[in-house]
Design a protein around this motif. Structure first.
Motif, mmCIF file in Angstrom:
data_model
loop_
_atom_site.group_PDB
_atom_site.id
_atom_site.type_symbol
_atom_site.label_atom_id
_atom_site.label_comp_id
_atom_site.label_asym_id
_atom_site.label_seq_id
_atom_site.Cartn_x
_atom_site.Cartn_y
_atom_site.Cartn_z
ATOM 1 N N LEU A 298 29.782 28.492 54.636
ATOM 2 C CA LEU A 298 30.523 27.248 54.813
ATOM 3 C C LEU A 298 29.582 26.144 55.291
ATOM 4 N N PRO A 299 29.839 24.877 54.896
ATOM 5 C CA PRO A 299 29.024 23.762 55.364
ATOM 6 C C PRO A 299 29.289 23.517 56.835
ATOM 7 N N PRO A 300 28.408 22.777 57.535
ATOM 8 C CA PRO A 300 28.650 22.470 58.949
ATOM 9 C C PRO A 300 29.998 21.811 59.136
ATOM 10 N N ALA A 301 30.617 22.053 60.300
ATOM 11 C CA ALA A 301 31.976 21.575 60.535
ATOM 12 C C ALA A 301 32.083 20.060 60.423
ATOM 13 N N GLN A 302 31.035 19.347 60.861
ATOM 14 C CA GLN A 302 31.121 17.899 60.840
ATOM 15 C C GLN A 302 30.900 17.307 59.457
ATOM 16 N N ARG A 303 30.486 18.107 58.501
ATOM 17 C CA ARG A 303 30.204 17.571 57.182
ATOM 18 C C ARG A 303 31.490 17.477 56.376
ATOM 19 N N GLN A 304 31.819 16.309 55.874
ATOM 20 C CA GLN A 304 33.082 16.091 55.189
ATOM 21 C C GLN A 304 32.935 16.066 53.670
ATOM 22 N N ILE A 305 31.786 15.645 53.169
ATOM 23 C CA ILE A 305 31.602 15.512 51.723
ATOM 24 C C ILE A 305 30.519 16.472 51.262
ATOM 25 N N VAL A 306 30.808 17.228 50.228
ATOM 26 C CA VAL A 306 29.823 18.128 49.636
ATOM 27 C C VAL A 306 29.142 17.386 48.493
ATOM 28 N N GLU A 307 27.848 17.174 48.616
ATOM 29 C CA GLU A 307 27.111 16.462 47.571
ATOM 30 C C GLU A 307 26.898 17.392 46.375
ATOM 31 N N LEU A 308 27.126 16.879 45.200
ATOM 32 C CA LEU A 308 26.946 17.654 43.980
ATOM 33 C C LEU A 308 25.743 17.132 43.212
ATOM 34 N N GLU A 309 24.914 18.040 42.739
ATOM 35 C CA GLU A 309 23.733 17.647 41.995
ATOM 36 C C GLU A 309 24.092 17.075 40.638
ATOM 37 N N THR A 310 25.050 17.711 39.985
ATOM 38 C CA THR A 310 25.453 17.236 38.672
ATOM 39 C C THR A 310 26.955 17.050 38.650
ATOM 40 N N VAL A 311 27.399 16.002 38.015
ATOM 41 C CA VAL A 311 28.815 15.717 37.919
ATOM 42 C C VAL A 311 29.154 15.467 36.458
ATOM 43 N N PRO A 312 30.187 16.078 35.911
ATOM 44 C CA PRO A 312 30.525 15.868 34.506
ATOM 45 C C PRO A 312 30.875 14.415 34.248
ATOM 46 N N SER A 313 30.697 13.977 32.998
ATOM 47 C CA SER A 313 30.956 12.587 32.635
ATOM 48 C C SER A 313 32.420 12.233 32.791
ATOM 49 N N LYS A 314 33.299 13.209 32.649
ATOM 50 C CA LYS A 314 34.717 12.961 32.860
ATOM 51 C C LYS A 314 35.315 14.161 33.579
ATOM 52 N N PRO A 315 36.389 13.943 34.329
ATOM 53 C CA PRO A 315 36.977 15.057 35.088
ATOM 54 C C PRO A 315 37.560 16.121 34.165
ATOM 55 N N ARG A 316 37.515 17.339 34.623
ATOM 56 C CA ARG A 316 38.151 18.430 33.884
ATOM 57 C C ARG A 316 39.661 18.317 34.089
ATOM 58 N N ARG A 317 40.404 18.325 32.991
ATOM 59 C CA ARG A 317 41.849 18.111 33.092
ATOM 60 C C ARG A 317 42.629 19.419 33.028
ATOM 61 N N PHE A 318 43.558 19.575 33.965
ATOM 62 C CA PHE A 318 44.475 20.706 33.986
ATOM 63 C C PHE A 318 45.875 20.204 33.656
ATOM 64 N N VAL A 319 46.521 20.882 32.729
ATOM 65 C CA VAL A 319 47.885 20.536 32.331
ATOM 66 C C VAL A 319 48.805 21.631 32.854
ATOM 67 N N PHE A 320 49.579 21.314 33.880
ATOM 68 C CA PHE A 320 50.484 22.281 34.494
ATOM 69 C C PHE A 320 51.821 22.252 33.758
ATOM 70 N N VAL A 321 52.203 23.399 33.205
ATOM 71 C CA VAL A 321 53.480 23.539 32.508
ATOM 72 C C VAL A 321 54.449 24.248 33.451
ATOM 73 N N LEU A 322 55.449 23.533 33.924
ATOM 74 C CA LEU A 322 56.404 24.111 34.861
ATOM 75 C C LEU A 322 57.594 24.698 34.107
#
Length: 336
Positions: free
Chosen positions: A2-26
């Motif tokens: 786990l990251p240190p308790a005071q750390r709030q944001i996890v830095e990411l080295e690579t980020v996709p050009s667009k968010p991965r989309r989830f379609v929830f079917v209820l």
């Protein structure tokens, strides 16, 4: 990890050009906990990374509203519509999943699956995916209460007792909090263990499970008795419902006499081994009557009864109704 308790944001080295989309079917009567647990993992992943890694849409057959098993209604974003190939569909099941798996829904699932869309089934939704033919030859799991009926109906699916399974682009969970375990794994696969651990830490979820963990409590925990030989016998009983093993053989397998086994069951469970075994078989029979279209004769055979008459007699003595009336009453409740 786990990251240190005071750390709030996890830095990411690579980020996709667009968010991965989830379609929830209820589905009608979906389990709220399974859905909410999955969705909150995605929300927290965005928050803890400081980036929009995931987006989501909530859809259903009507496109209007749908009620979960508690009766609470949710407004949908859209009806079943065309998806992109890189979307991930998450079907959220719950009570009476057979009725909720309509022909329209199954046809839509098959059409989108042909594009290569990934599918996940939460709680009982593995039944929906299997009904659509998406799990043939695949490893999958489903809530323990539905395992008997599922294995009878879908022989080509490799059913596990894990809290979740991932087989290619087919993901299934057993329900409840197992959605957290699955989606933490998804986040770890996408963006690393550090982010997944940060999400779990925010949820105060300290015991992260893997696909090697089984969903049910151990026999000693379930029965409230820690006696190794008693646990071994009960495990044998649970594994041999269709062809019951005689008490004498069960006793011999754990190095006891039949009389010693009788005393053991009387002392800890206040019933004979034969009575306990019968209750296990009748419980499975009740699950099959409620959750499948199997004939009463086939249910009887699947639960180790040689004749329908003997099955009916035992069932009535235990549940104060016949198998036929039980099924009829269940069908009547569903139609209301």
């Amino acid at each position: 990890m786990l990251p240190p308790a005071q750390r709030q944001i996890v830095e990411l080295e690579t980020v996709p050009s667009k968010p991965r989309r989830f379609v929830f079917v209820l589905l009608d009567n979906f389990t709220l906990l399974s859905f909410a647990a999955a969705l909150d993992c995605l929300r927290l992943a965005n928050r803890m990374s400081g980036k929009k890694l995931y987006s989501w849409q909530i859809v259903g057959e009507t496109g209007d509203t749908v009620a979960c098993s508690t009766g609470t209604e949710f407004k949908l974003d859209a009806a079943l519509e065309e998806l992109h190939r890189d979307d991930t569909v998450v079907v959220c099941g719950g009570a009476d999943v057979q009725d909720a798996s309509t022909k329209k829904l199954l046809n839509w699932i098959r059409r989108e699956a042909r594009k290569g869309v990934a599918f996940a089934g939460l709680c009982t939704a593995a039944h929906t995916l299997a009904k659509a033919g998406l799990l043939d030859g695949k490893r999958a799991t489903i809530h323990w209460e539905n395992q008997d009926s599922f294995s009878e109906e879908f022989e080509d699916v490799i059913l596990t007792k894990s809290v979740f399974t991932i087989d290619g682009n087919r993901l299934t969970t057993a329900g409840g909090t197992s959605s957290i375990d699955l989606f933490l794994q998804v986040i770890a696969n996408d963006h690393g263990e550090e982010l997944a651990s940060a999400v779990a830490d925010q949820q105060i979820y300290s015991s992260i499970r893997t696909d090697q963990d089984t969903q049910r409590l151990s026999v000693p925990t379930r029965i409230g008795v820690r006696h190794p030989k008693l646990s071994q016998v009960i495990q044998q009983m649970e594994a041999n419902i269709e062809e019951p093993i005689s008490p004498s053989i069960l006793a011999k397998d754990v190095g006891m006499s039949t009389r010693q086994l009788e005393r053991l069951f009387r002392r800890y469970l206040n019933r004979s081994p034969k009575r306990y075994y019968m209750e296990l078989r009748l419980q499975k029979a009740r699950n099959l009557l409620m959750q499948t279209d199997m004939s009463v004769i086939n249910v009887a055979l699947a639960c180790g009864f040689a004749s329908p008459s003997h099955f009916s007699k035992c069932y009535r003595a235990h549940y104060d109704t016949t198998p036929y009336r039980e099924r009829g009453a269940h069908a009547a409740r569903l139609s209301v």
